[in-house]
Design a protein around this motif. Structure first.
Motif, PDB file in Angstrom:
ATOM      1  N   ILE A 158      -8.298  -1.509   8.522  1.00 45.29           N
ATOM      2  CA  ILE A 158      -8.532  -1.453   7.076  1.00 45.29           C
ATOM      3  C   ILE A 158      -8.238  -0.077   6.499  1.00 45.29           C
ATOM      4  O   ILE A 158      -8.300   0.110   5.290  1.00 45.29           O
ATOM      5  N   VAL A 172       0.844  -1.195   0.000  1.00 53.91           N
ATOM      6  CA  VAL A 172       0.000   0.000   0.000  1.00 53.91           C
ATOM      7  C   VAL A 172       0.877   1.241   0.000  1.00 53.91           C
ATOM      8  O   VAL A 172       0.654   2.183  -0.768  1.00 53.91           O
ATOM      9  N   TYR A 206      -5.890   0.277   3.481  1.00 52.24           N
ATOM     10  CA  TYR A 206      -6.429  -0.239   2.222  1.00 52.24           C
ATOM     11  C   TYR A 206      -7.492   0.696   1.662  1.00 52.24           C
ATOM     12  O   TYR A 206      -7.585   0.892   0.448  1.00 52.24           O
ATOM     13  N   LEU A 207      -8.304   1.274   2.577  1.00 53.96           N
ATOM     14  CA  LEU A 207      -9.277   2.265   2.130  1.00 53.96           C
ATOM     15  C   LEU A 207      -8.553   3.446   1.487  1.00 53.96           C
ATOM     16  O   LEU A 207      -8.956   3.960   0.449  1.00 53.96           O
ATOM     17  N   LEU A 237      -5.710   3.349   0.069  1.00 52.81           N
ATOM     18  CA  LEU A 237      -5.226   2.889  -1.234  1.00 52.81           C
ATOM     19  C   LEU A 237      -6.310   3.033  -2.291  1.00 52.81           C
ATOM     20  O   LEU A 237      -6.082   3.563  -3.376  1.00 52.81           O
ATOM     21  N   VAL A 238      -7.518   2.578  -1.942  1.00 55.16           N
ATOM     22  CA  VAL A 238      -8.608   2.616  -2.907  1.00 55.16           C
ATOM     23  C   VAL A 238      -8.947   4.059  -3.267  1.00 55.16           C
ATOM     24  O   VAL A 238      -9.084   4.414  -4.446  1.00 55.16           O
TER      25      VAL A 238
END
Lengths: 315, 445
Positions: A292, A227, A295-296, A298-299
């Motif tokens: 998380i 990430v 990752y959020l 990243l999105v």
């Protein structure tokens, strides 16, 4: 203010550890174009090697010996495995490091067992560095930050101010020319891979006792460093630095915040009860979603800025 | 010990056209192959009748669908995904929730539940794929990993949907029962899985022949040129991603019916890794490769893990050697030999193959003996240093056993090297002959 300062310090020190980890990955990726899937495994190896070495000869020699051992393993792997696969293209290169991560995990479990190793912070660094609002800031965290910053400066100087750095940078884009000038390009790649592995190993020595040394430690950081690399911009060292600090700070802050959307809505007079649609979602506390968040992030990053914070190319 | 030919000229995607029988509008060879596949699916449970083999066959069918769908990304689109389990796993979860609702009176026949899973997988691919397919190649791999972690981490946050640690269980014997099919006995479920496997395989093969499937190959091989011709590479990848997720979801739905329980482990990273590993081992360059991979996957997970504690190590080593020496997977090895056979030269090789196999077995025997001794020392220290390895008593503390194993292994390596050299020479000669023969036939034609 107290919460803010302490969390910021903790966040920065965690972020710097992330940077130590991702710098090696970024280096290998930007120099050789190889995404090293076993990078977190090298981190784990570093921690375990340091554990064993520090038992034999003490912590300070381990700080040097363990990264060197990891570098040796990395260089041998590059020479005997990765180099053979190079001609098949990027996907097999990635896959072979993926296979290596399996083998390292299995080996570590075989040699050191499946439970966590008793790898501790050395006595000299055990105390508090300073006391802030009645909370002690551990000296080891300060040491961690120091090493990371020194490492950043060293890499930057090596790559931009020395002849070796010049050769390394040229070897990626113009391998034939560099070869014609009399440099051994395969050896350069071997050294780069070994160097990247050593950085991961160093992060392992430092991070292994600050957190916990166990066979699952590679999996816990493995995806976060990817990430970091994507968010920072593929192959950008500065980007990785900014992204790791950002993720470290965000995650550390999130862990400490106990608020939830339900709480906020209830406070402004829009009560949410267990009958409301999506109740489990509203009820979640920010501290619960902390794992998380990277990752959020990243999105979101990919949606709004696909090339990453400081990335230069889209691909 | 490179497998010769593995690195030589690119292997043609189809068997050499050394005169195959084609009567328009029927392609006879293809009809035979597909009929054989159907027959194998039908006959397999009649030959292997034990309950273990029936469960394994069911799992193989499920694995075949998911590996083929994964290969749609990896083999055809060049997209190395580390999060394929997300789509099969989400298919599983929605399928099992639907199954529970059927139990409460929702009028859907149980045999259509896998389609629900497929639609669920598709839905999640529409959502996540839009982000992940923004990038290709290596960044794509990292992002799918991130999305996989995202779903895996959230699976622990929503115990209502994912069932927490215990998972969600259900009962497949529910709803209407046409023709008395209850799906209670495993054999009935097996045939449902077999039908799905056959249909999905056929559909996925058909997909490779569609313009979209061809375009996907072009996107894999030369994205710049595809862009230049006027196609949107990202859109092609996105659509293919959604279709692949649909089939993955079907397989997830079948798995939910098969096990009647779904735990959050089905969306985990290791699961995605297993799909990747075995699709690759089977062979991503050929359509049928993942089928081999899927069969191996079930065999490894069910049988090998029972046989030895060190199975993950063996798996990692096999994978490493495959990537290094046969990046086309097992399927490419099969096709290379078929090519040799098509030119009638396979017969000369069988002695070499026998020798290679025997010597490799000797190496394996020695190495495995040592690996087993190490594992025994580490995992069962209470049982004393003695262990049985393939019926032979070994003493993990004794010099004799170690020396014996090392001796066996080294002898094996030496003999293997000798046979390998001979084989490489022979193989090269045959390949040269084939090249010449191909040129000669081209000149005649």
């Amino acid at each position: 203010m107290e919460f803010f300062t302490i969390s910021l310090l903790n966040g920065i020190s965690y972020g710097l550890l992330l940077f130590m980890l991702s710098s090696g990955l970024t280096l290998i990726f930007s120099m050789m174009g190889v995404l090293n899937f076993a990078h977190a495994s090298f981190y784990m190896l570093g921690a375990y090697f340091a554990f064993t070495t520090s038992q034999l000869v003490g912590y300070w020699p381990a700080l040097v010996v363990a990264p060197l051992l990891v570098a040796l393993i990395g260089a041998l792997f590059e020479k005997y495995c990765l180099r053979r696969v190079h001609k098949f293209g990027h996907v097999p290169e990635l896959l072979i490091t993926f296979g290596l991560s399996f083998i390292i995990l299995e080996m570590v479990q075989l040699v050191w067992g499946t439970s966590s190793a008793d790898y501790r912070v050395p006595q000299a660094l055990g105390g508090p560095l300073f006391t802030l609002y009645g909370t002690q800031f551990p000296m080891y965290r300060g040491f961690m930050m120091l090493v990371a910053v020194l490492m950043l400066i060293a890499i930057w100087l090596l790559l931009t101010r020395t002849r070796i750095g010049l050769v390394i940078q040229a070897a990626l884009t113009h391998p034939e020319t560099v070869e014609a000038l009399g440099h051994n390009v395969p050896r350069v790649f071997m050294l780069v891979f070994g160097g990247g592995a050593a950085l991961a190993g160093l992060a392992g020595v430092i991070g292994g006792n600050a957190f916990v040394t166990e066979p699952g430690m590679a999996a816990t950081v493995g995806s976060v460093i990817f990430v970091v690399v994507v968010v920072g911009g593929m192959g950008s060292l500065t980007g990785a630095f900014v992204a790791s600090l950002l993720i470290g700070v965000i995650q550390t802050f999130a862990v400490g915040v106990d608020a939830s959307i339900m709480g906020a809505l209830n406070a402004v007079g829009a009560p949410i009860t267990s009958d409301t649609f999506g109740y489990p979602l509203w009820r979640l506390k920010i501290s619960q979603i902390a794992p998380i968040l990277p990752y959020l992030f990243l999105v979101l990053m990919l949606i709004f800025r696909p090339k990453g914070l400081l990335g230069t190319r889209e691909g | 010990m490179p497998v010769p030919g593995a690195t030589s000229a690119p292997i043609p995607a189809s068997a050499p056209a050394a005169g195959y029988y084609e009567f328009k509008p029927f392609n006879i060879g293809r009809w035979i192959v597909w009929s054989l596949f159907a027959v194998v699916l039908f006959v397999a449970p009649l030959l292997f009748t034990s309950s273990l083999s029936q469960t394994m066959l069911s799992q193989m069918g499920i694995a075949i669908i998911v590996c083929l769908s994964y290969n749609m990304l990896l083999g055809q689109g060049g997209m190395l995904s580390f999060g394929h389990a997300v789509y099969s796993g989400m298919g599983s979860f929605l399928a099992i929730h639907t199954l529970n609702m059927v139990g409460k009176g929702l009028p859907i026949p149980v045999s259509l539940i896998p389609i629900v899973g497929g639609l669920a997988g598709m839905l999640f691919a529409v959502l996540f794929g839009w982000v992940t397919t923004k990038k290709a190649a290596t960044p794509f791999a990292m992002i799918t990993l991130g999305v996989g972690e995202l779903v895996w981490a959230s699976s622990l946050m929503f115990p209502e949907f994912f069932g927490g640690e215990g998972g969600i269980s259900s009962n497949r014997v529910t709803g209407p029962k046409p023709l008395g099919i209850t799906f209670g006995p495993q054999i009935q479920l097996y045939y449902l899985i077999a039908v799905y496997t056959f249909v999905c395989t056929a559909l996925m093969f058909a997909f490779t022949r569609t313009p979209l499937g061809r375009m996907l190959n072009a996107v894999r091989d030369n994205p710049e040129r595809v862009e230049f011709v006027g196609y949107d590479t990202r859109k092609v990848r996105y659509i293919a991603f959604i279709i692949a997720a649909f089939f993955a979801g079907i397989s997830g739905g079948l798995a939910a019916l098969n096990f009647e329980i779904v735990t959050s482990e089905v969306v985990s990273g290791p699961r995605s890794g297993a799909y990747l590993l075995f699709t690759f081992l089977g062979g991503a360059t050929f359509f049928f490769g993942p089928i081999i991979g899927a069969v191996l996957m079930v065999l490894a997970f069910v049988l090998l893990s029972e046989l030895t504690k060190a199975w993950l190590l063996y798996l990692g080593l096999v994978f490493l050697f495959m990537v290094m020496y046969a990046p086309g997977g097992i399927a490419s090895l099969v096709m290379m030999n078929l090519r040799v056979a098509a030119f009638g030269r396979l017969r000369e090789l069988w002695v070499s193959y026998l020798a290679l196999g025997a010597t490799a077995l000797i190496v394996l025997l020695g190495a495995a003996g040592m690996i087993e001794m190490v594992y025994h020392l580490k995992l069962n220290p209470a049982l004393g240093p003695e262990l049985k390895f393939l019926g032979a008593p070994l003493n993990a503390h004794g010099v004799n056993s170690w020396f014996g194993c090392a001796f066996v292994m080294l002898t094996g390596i030496g003999l293997f090297e000798l046979t390998r050299r001979h084989f490489v020479h022979q193989w090269g000669e045959i390949q040269e002959y084939i090249e010449k023969e191909v040129k000669r036939r081209e000149a005649l034609a």
